[in-house]
Design a protein around this motif. Structure first.
Motif, PDB file in Angstrom:
ATOM      1  N   GLY A 107       0.794  -1.220   0.000  1.00  0.00           N
ATOM      2  CA  GLY A 107       0.000   0.000   0.000  1.00  0.00           C
ATOM      3  C   GLY A 107       0.825   1.267   0.000  1.00  0.00           C
ATOM      4  N   ASP A 108       2.146   1.148  -0.122  1.00  0.00           N
ATOM      5  CA  ASP A 108       2.980   2.344  -0.078  1.00  0.00           C
ATOM      6  C   ASP A 108       4.164   2.223  -1.039  1.00  0.00           C
ATOM      7  OD1 ASP A 108       4.243   4.676   0.506  1.00  0.00           O
ATOM      8  OD2 ASP A 108       4.610   4.272   2.620  1.00  0.00           O
ATOM      9  N   PHE A 109       3.977   2.817  -2.207  1.00  0.00           N
ATOM     10  CA  PHE A 109       5.066   2.916  -3.178  1.00  0.00           C
ATOM     11  C   PHE A 109       5.793   4.254  -3.028  1.00  0.00           C
ATOM     12  CE2 PHE A 109       4.643  -0.201  -6.907  1.00  0.00           C
ATOM     13  CZ  PHE A 109       4.136  -1.198  -6.099  1.00  0.00           C
ATOM     14  N   GLY A 110       5.482   4.991  -1.975  1.00  0.00           N
ATOM     15  CA  GLY A 110       6.105   6.286  -1.737  1.00  0.00           C
ATOM     16  C   GLY A 110       7.483   6.145  -1.125  1.00  0.00           C
ATOM     17  N   MET A 111       8.004   7.264  -0.667  1.00  0.00           N
ATOM     18  CA  MET A 111       9.391   7.295  -0.198  1.00  0.00           C
ATOM     19  C   MET A 111       9.605   6.557   1.112  1.00  0.00           C
ATOM     20  SD  MET A 111      10.465  11.125  -1.290  1.00  0.00           S
ATOM     21  CE  MET A 111       9.974  11.762  -2.904  1.00  0.00           C
ATOM     22  N   GLN A 112       8.533   6.335   1.872  1.00  0.00           N
ATOM     23  CA  GLN A 112       8.655   5.570   3.107  1.00  0.00           C
ATOM     24  C   GLN A 112       8.375   4.087   2.894  1.00  0.00           C
ATOM     25  OE1 GLN A 112      10.459   7.687   4.972  1.00  0.00           O
ATOM     26  NE2 GLN A 112       9.307   7.095   6.777  1.00  0.00           N
ATOM     27  N   GLY A 113       7.967   3.736   1.688  1.00  0.00           N
ATOM     28  CA  GLY A 113       7.725   2.336   1.369  1.00  0.00           C
ATOM     29  C   GLY A 113       9.026   1.597   1.089  1.00  0.00           C
ATOM     30  N   ASP A 114       8.959   0.285   1.042  1.00  0.00           N
ATOM     31  CA  ASP A 114      10.136  -0.522   0.746  1.00  0.00           C
ATOM     32  C   ASP A 114      10.513  -0.396  -0.726  1.00  0.00           C
ATOM     33  OD1 ASP A 114       9.786  -1.383   3.336  1.00  0.00           O
ATOM     34  OD2 ASP A 114      10.232  -3.470   2.885  1.00  0.00           O
ATOM     35  N   LEU A 115      11.786  -0.550  -0.998  1.00  0.00           N
ATOM     36  CA  LEU A 115      12.255  -0.596  -2.377  1.00  0.00           C
ATOM     37  C   LEU A 115      11.928  -1.957  -2.977  1.00  0.00           C
ATOM     38  CD1 LEU A 115      15.748   1.040  -1.854  1.00  0.00           C
ATOM     39  CD2 LEU A 115      13.865   2.022  -3.165  1.00  0.00           C
ATOM     40  N   PRO A 116      11.731  -2.042  -4.287  1.00  0.00           N
ATOM     41  CA  PRO A 116      11.465  -3.353  -4.902  1.00  0.00           C
ATOM     42  C   PRO A 116      12.681  -4.263  -4.807  1.00  0.00           C
ATOM     43  CG  PRO A 116      11.697  -1.642  -6.591  1.00  0.00           C
ATOM     44  CD  PRO A 116      11.678  -0.943  -5.270  1.00  0.00           C
ATOM     45  N   SER A 117      12.433  -5.520  -4.503  1.00  0.00           N
ATOM     46  CA  SER A 117      13.531  -6.493  -4.430  1.00  0.00           C
ATOM     47  C   SER A 117      14.035  -6.853  -5.822  1.00  0.00           C
ATOM     48  CB  SER A 117      13.066  -7.762  -3.711  1.00  0.00           C
ATOM     49  OG  SER A 117      11.940  -8.331  -4.383  1.00  0.00           O
ATOM     50  N   HIS A 118      13.145  -6.796  -6.810  1.00  0.00           N
ATOM     51  CA  HIS A 118      13.488  -7.107  -8.206  1.00  0.00           C
ATOM     52  C   HIS A 118      12.912  -6.004  -9.097  1.00  0.00           C
ATOM     53  CE1 HIS A 118      13.542 -10.970  -6.069  1.00  0.00           C
ATOM     54  NE2 HIS A 118      14.323 -11.468  -7.018  1.00  0.00           N
ATOM     55  N   PRO A 119      13.525  -4.813  -9.092  1.00  0.00           N
ATOM     56  CA  PRO A 119      12.930  -3.679  -9.821  1.00  0.00           C
ATOM     57  C   PRO A 119      12.751  -3.931 -11.314  1.00  0.00           C
ATOM     58  CG  PRO A 119      15.167  -3.162  -9.047  1.00  0.00           C
ATOM     59  CD  PRO A 119      14.762  -4.428  -8.394  1.00  0.00           C
ATOM     60  N   GLU A 120      13.719  -4.593 -11.951  1.00  0.00           N
ATOM     61  CA  GLU A 120      13.603  -4.844 -13.391  1.00  0.00           C
ATOM     62  C   GLU A 120      12.453  -5.809 -13.677  1.00  0.00           C
ATOM     63  OE1 GLU A 120      16.405  -5.308 -11.665  1.00  0.00           O
ATOM     64  OE2 GLU A 120      17.760  -3.706 -12.361  1.00  0.00           O
ATOM     65  N   LEU A 121      12.258  -6.794 -12.811  1.00  0.00           N
ATOM     66  CA  LEU A 121      11.156  -7.735 -12.985  1.00  0.00           C
ATOM     67  C   LEU A 121       9.815  -7.025 -12.823  1.00  0.00           C
ATOM     68  CD1 LEU A 121       9.795 -10.508 -13.230  1.00  0.00           C
ATOM     69  CD2 LEU A 121      10.298 -10.897 -10.806  1.00  0.00           C
ATOM     70  N   LEU A 122       9.698  -6.188 -11.814  1.00  0.00           N
ATOM     71  CA  LEU A 122       8.453  -5.456 -11.594  1.00  0.00           C
ATOM     72  C   LEU A 122       8.105  -4.610 -12.820  1.00  0.00           C
ATOM     73  CD1 LEU A 122       6.137  -4.575  -9.712  1.00  0.00           C
ATOM     74  CD2 LEU A 122       7.658  -2.788  -8.829  1.00  0.00           C
ATOM     75  N   ASP A 123       9.094  -3.909 -13.348  1.00  0.00           N
ATOM     76  CA  ASP A 123       8.844  -3.060 -14.512  1.00  0.00           C
ATOM     77  C   ASP A 123       8.504  -3.890 -15.745  1.00  0.00           C
ATOM     78  OD1 ASP A 123       9.367  -1.000 -12.833  1.00  0.00           O
ATOM     79  OD2 ASP A 123      11.074  -0.196 -13.931  1.00  0.00           O
ATOM     80  N   TRP A 124       9.210  -5.001 -15.911  1.00  0.00           N
ATOM     81  CA  TRP A 124       8.935  -5.872 -17.069  1.00  0.00           C
ATOM     82  C   TRP A 124       7.499  -6.406 -17.010  1.00  0.00           C
ATOM     83  CZ3 TRP A 124       7.272 -10.555 -18.646  1.00  0.00           C
ATOM     84  CH2 TRP A 124       7.581 -10.956 -19.938  1.00  0.00           C
ATOM     85  N   LEU A 125       7.101  -6.870 -15.840  1.00  0.00           N
ATOM     86  CA  LEU A 125       5.744  -7.399 -15.686  1.00  0.00           C
ATOM     87  C   LEU A 125       4.689  -6.319 -15.899  1.00  0.00           C
ATOM     88  CD1 LEU A 125       6.106  -9.756 -12.582  1.00  0.00           C
ATOM     89  CD2 LEU A 125       5.471 -10.465 -14.892  1.00  0.00           C
ATOM     90  N   ALA A 126       4.948  -5.110 -15.379  1.00  0.00           N
ATOM     91  CA  ALA A 126       3.988  -4.009 -15.513  1.00  0.00           C
ATOM     92  C   ALA A 126       3.778  -3.645 -16.973  1.00  0.00           C
ATOM     93  CB  ALA A 126       4.476  -2.800 -14.716  1.00  0.00           C
ATOM     94  N   VAL A 127       4.871  -3.491 -17.708  1.00  0.00           N
ATOM     95  CA  VAL A 127       4.759  -3.132 -19.130  1.00  0.00           C
ATOM     96  C   VAL A 127       4.124  -4.272 -19.918  1.00  0.00           C
ATOM     97  CG1 VAL A 127       6.048  -2.508 -21.214  1.00  0.00           C
ATOM     98  CG2 VAL A 127       6.722  -1.545 -19.002  1.00  0.00           C
ATOM     99  N   ASP A 128       4.532  -5.495 -19.625  1.00  0.00           N
ATOM    100  CA  ASP A 128       3.984  -6.664 -20.324  1.00  0.00           C
ATOM    101  C   ASP A 128       2.478  -6.789 -20.069  1.00  0.00           C
ATOM    102  OD1 ASP A 128       4.651  -9.208 -21.846  1.00  0.00           O
ATOM    103  OD2 ASP A 128       3.702 -10.064 -20.061  1.00  0.00           O
ATOM    104  N   PHE A 129       2.067  -6.531 -18.834  1.00  0.00           N
ATOM    105  CA  PHE A 129       0.649  -6.576 -18.469  1.00  0.00           C
ATOM    106  C   PHE A 129      -0.144  -5.547 -19.283  1.00  0.00           C
ATOM    107  CE2 PHE A 129      -2.587  -5.326 -15.017  1.00  0.00           C
ATOM    108  CZ  PHE A 129      -3.436  -6.387 -15.306  1.00  0.00           C
TER     109      PHE A 129
END
Length: 776
Positions: free
Chosen positions: A500-522
């Motif tokens: 629920g928090d992608f802001g600056m206090q949220g956790d960083l993605p463990s696999h940022p490239e995977l998250l972006d790949w899945l988002a664009v592919d979706f």
């Protein structure tokens, strides 16, 4: 508690202590690893520096102007590079020059009056963090927009072990795993894999027939055939809907003290239908945000907007009408921010956000989208309205023609709350300190520019324009947030842990490239939800066994890098579903009004004003007792107790991530809940009527509940336990009769009642195995 129950409780004490020990180990490992590690060759602002500044500095030197100390901002390059107001010859940060950077001099200062963060803040920088900041400044102190506000792009697939990889997901996971010195586990055996994917996709155990069919199928695509079968199953929509009901804060009562009845269940039926029909997420989102504003809007589109009206509503006399109307709009705004954008919009309700670039003005510009509903803060009395206006009427004719997915069980019309904007635009004010009657500046609609500017020349100035803005290919959050939430439902943890928090206090993605790949592919594949789900469950990452090695515990105790499958307890609703389905009493109809199963007496009565139809709990009977957990009636002030014990949401507000606890109460529910005991009785009676040996009866019960064949030692323990219980009941026939009288499900005449009671107790013991309510 019976003698046998005391025996059954002993393993739980051991499990509880083990859980506490493992949690302690995990916490210690995680805490220490966060403060140490090698300094990277290239220090990245988003992944190395911003988390430090956000946690230690932005409260006093961040975006909230009212809280800024020394007129210094460190969240922007302009602020950080500018000359200090009180010392014009000094600069907070001078790219490439440590000695000239006042920030660095302050964080390494031995003088407590100069050191930052100041000692009284109780915040400290570790030596590792100081070295990171130092190297970043030396390398040019390059700022970047927050990672979540940069539109995702598909990265090149990393190299991986081709013998292991099943699809693109595995390339990214393997690369990160290899970087951490880990290797993937072998694929789970067929029995565990089938149980896992069945519960993950439909929330129900695989039948023995399905188990046998899958075990015998040696074709290369045997697993894929099962996945396709489950994706087509009518219960897929139910499983997917559970988490969305949490997000949408769905409940069957209005909330607040009087907590009267509301009829929003047709909207729940629509959510199930939308997942089963595989509505694209773009359609799912648009209809819920703005179905009423679409051209030629249908009744189904209008029904979908009930998402916005699931918030609490007061029915108490004496309230200030405008105060509560503002509360409703506030809830809709906060829910929008958390559910679709994973941002803590609510933090800007009273003042500028202290960490994220969301000003209070931005908040009320977003608020303006939801502020046009012709509603009142108080409408009628507790029984005057089960659906406050604006609402829609659903008739039998509607169900026969347009809304065929609604399980309407009588001829009476059903009223459901929906969205509708007034013909006259209501002005929206910035509310000073968030007070409903403290009007500040008048604002129009908008969204924080830091995410993506809202172009009012191209987009409608209403919720439909907002939905189009959400689906813009440049929007950095929409696809990422949803993909991350779906990922978490299969792996127990999001690629971004803070769902629920992608802001600056949220956790960083463990696999940022995977998250972006899945988002664009979706997005590129039409926002296809079932396709995304199939991608995930077909991956080698998902199919791994959950075996844990010492290396796993040492390097990755939380399984962040996915070198094994994660063991997860079933959601609260599915714990109930498993009991009903495995014992053969489940009423598997889809949708319809909520039901009231067994519940301890007096719970509603002690938490009510004494008014309205929900003042007393009136239990249902017959087939309604055996509906799935997602249909259990949720009264907000007194949620279903057995559900709460297993961490279900009370649906007071939008919840995107349930907590996961291990408590003795959970074991007590499995041992003593009437539904579990009744199911055990029914299964025992049915097995006793089958002309098969005792060993086959025990094996069949075990396979129905644990979803695998028992080992010889397990079968031997079950047999011994059965015999000891049979002997016990032979000496205590009154207890036999009492055990076999539990529950309202029709009893079957069996010859050997003592043996039936013993088998019932043995089934109860199987249900109380940790493996019974965990998929691994």
């Amino acid at each position: 508690m019976t003698r046998s129950k005391v025996v059954e409780a002993k393993p739980y004490l051991f499990l509880l202590l083990t859980s506490i020990s493992l949690a302690t180990i995990s916490w210690n490992c995680t805490s220490s690893s966060a403060k140490t590690g090698a300094i990277p060759d290239e220090v990245d602002y988003n992944f190395h520096i911003r988390p430090i500044l956000s946690d230690r500095c932005f409260k006093c030197h961040g975006p909230d102007v009212s809280k800024q100390e020394a007129n210094l901002r460190l969240d922007t390059p302009e602020g950080a590079y500018a000359a200090l107001k009180e010392h014009p010859n000094n600069h907070a940060i001078v790219p490439g020059d440590l000695d000239a950077s006042e920030v660095y001099r302050r964080i390494i200062s031995k003088d407590s009056t100069l050191r930052m963060p100041p000692p009284e803040s109780n915040l400290k920088l570790t030596q590792h963090e100081i070295e990171l900041i130092g190297k970043w400044i030396k390398q040019g102190a390059k700022y970047k927009p927050h990672w979540a506000f940069i539109a995702p792009k598909k990265a090149k697939l990393p190299e991986a072990d081709n013998d292991w990889v099943k699809n693109e997901i595995d390339n990214f996971v393997y690369s990160k795993m290899d970087e951490k010195g880990l290797k993937p586990n072998d694929e789970a055996d067929k029995e565990h894999l089938l149980k896992r994917v069945s519960f993950d996709l439909i929330g129900l155990p695989p039948s023995i027939e399905m188990q046998e069919r899958f075990l015998k199928d040696n074709s290369p695509n045997a697993y894929e055939k099962i996945v396709d079968e489950l994706l087509k199953n009518k219960h897929f929509g139910e499983k997917m809907a559970i988490s969305w009901l949490d997000v949408a804060r769905y409940a069957d009562s209005h909330g607040y003290q009087d907590d009267g009845l509301r009829t929003m269940w047709p909207w729940r039926d629509w959510v199930i239908h939308a997942f089963n029909a595989n509505y694209p997420y773009s359609k799912f989102l648009t209809w819920q945000l703005a179905g009423d504003l679409l051209p030629n809007s249908s009744k189904e589109m209008l029904l979908a907007t009930g998402f916005n009206r699931n918030h609490k509503i007061t029915q108490e006399g004496g309230v200030i009408d405008e105060e509560y109307r503002i509360e409703y709009v506030t809830d809709r705004t906060n829910t929008f921010g958390k559910s679709f954008l994973a941002l803590t919009f609510e933090c800007a309700h009273c003042h500028d956000h202290k960490y994220d670039p969301i000003s209070q003005k931005d908040y009320y510009r977003t608020f303006a989208f939801f502020n046009q509903v012709p509603e009142k803060g108080l409408f009628g009395t507790i029984d005057a309205s089960f659906a406050d206006p604006p609402n829609m009427k659903i008739t039998t004719e509607d169900v026969k023609s347009i809304l065929k997915f609604i399980n309407k069980k009588d001829t009476a019309k059903v009223m459901v709350m929906v969205m509708k904007d007034s013909s006259k635009v209501r002005p929206t004010y910035v509310l000073n300190r968030g007070n409903y009657d403290s009007h500040g500046e008048v604002v129009g609609v908008g969204i924080p520019k830091s995410i993506l500017p809202f172009d009012t020349t191209k987009l409608e100035k209403n919720r439909l324009g907002l939905a189009k803005w959400m689906l813009d290919e440049k929007n950095p959050l929409t696809a990422r947030v949803y993909v991350n939430r779906i990922w978490a439902s299969f792996f127990g943890r999001g690629i971004v842990k803070t769902l629920g928090d992608f802001g600056m206090q949220g956790d960083l993605p463990s696999h940022p490239e995977l998250l972006d790949w899945l988002a664009v592919d979706f997005r590129e594949n039409g926002w296809n939800v079932k396709r995304l789900v199939k991608q995930i469950v077909m991956s080698a990452t998902y199919r791994q066994s959950s075996n844990i090695t010492d290396k796993h515990l040492k390097i990755d105790p939380e399984n962040i890098f996915l070198a094994r499958a994660t063991r997860l307890r079933f959601p609260a609703e599915n714990v109930r579903d498993h009991v009903l389905a495995s014992t053969g009493v489940l009423n598997d109809e889809i949708g319809g009004p909520s039901v009231k199963p067994y519940q301890p007496k007096g719970l509603w009565e002690v938490a009510t004003s004494g008014r309205g139809t929900l003042a007393r709990y009136v239990q249902d009977h017959d087939s309604e007792l055996y509906r799935r957990g997602m249909y259990v009636f949720i009264k907000r002030t007194v949620p279903p107790p057995s559900m709460l014990i297993f961490d279900a949401s009370n649906r007071d507000q939008c919840e995107v991530q349930r907590s996961r606890t291990n408590t003795p109460l959970q074991a007590l529910v499995m041992m003593n809940d009437p539904q579990t005991m009744e199911g055990s009785r029914v299964l025992a009676e049915n097995l006793m009527l089958e002309n098969i040996p005792l060993e086959s009866k025990l094996e069949k019960a075990f396979r129905k509940i644990i979803c695998r064949k028992p080992k010889a030692k397990e079968l031997d323990i079950l047999t011994q336990y059965f015999e000891s219980e049979k002997e016990f009941f032979a000496k205590n026939t009154k207890k036999t009769d009492k055990m076999l009288s539990i529950g309202e499900y029709k009893r079957k005449e069996v010859k050997d009642k003592n043996a039936t009671a013993a088998l019932m107790q043995t089934i109860q013991m199987i249900f109380n195995m940790e493996e019974a309510i965990v998929r691994s």
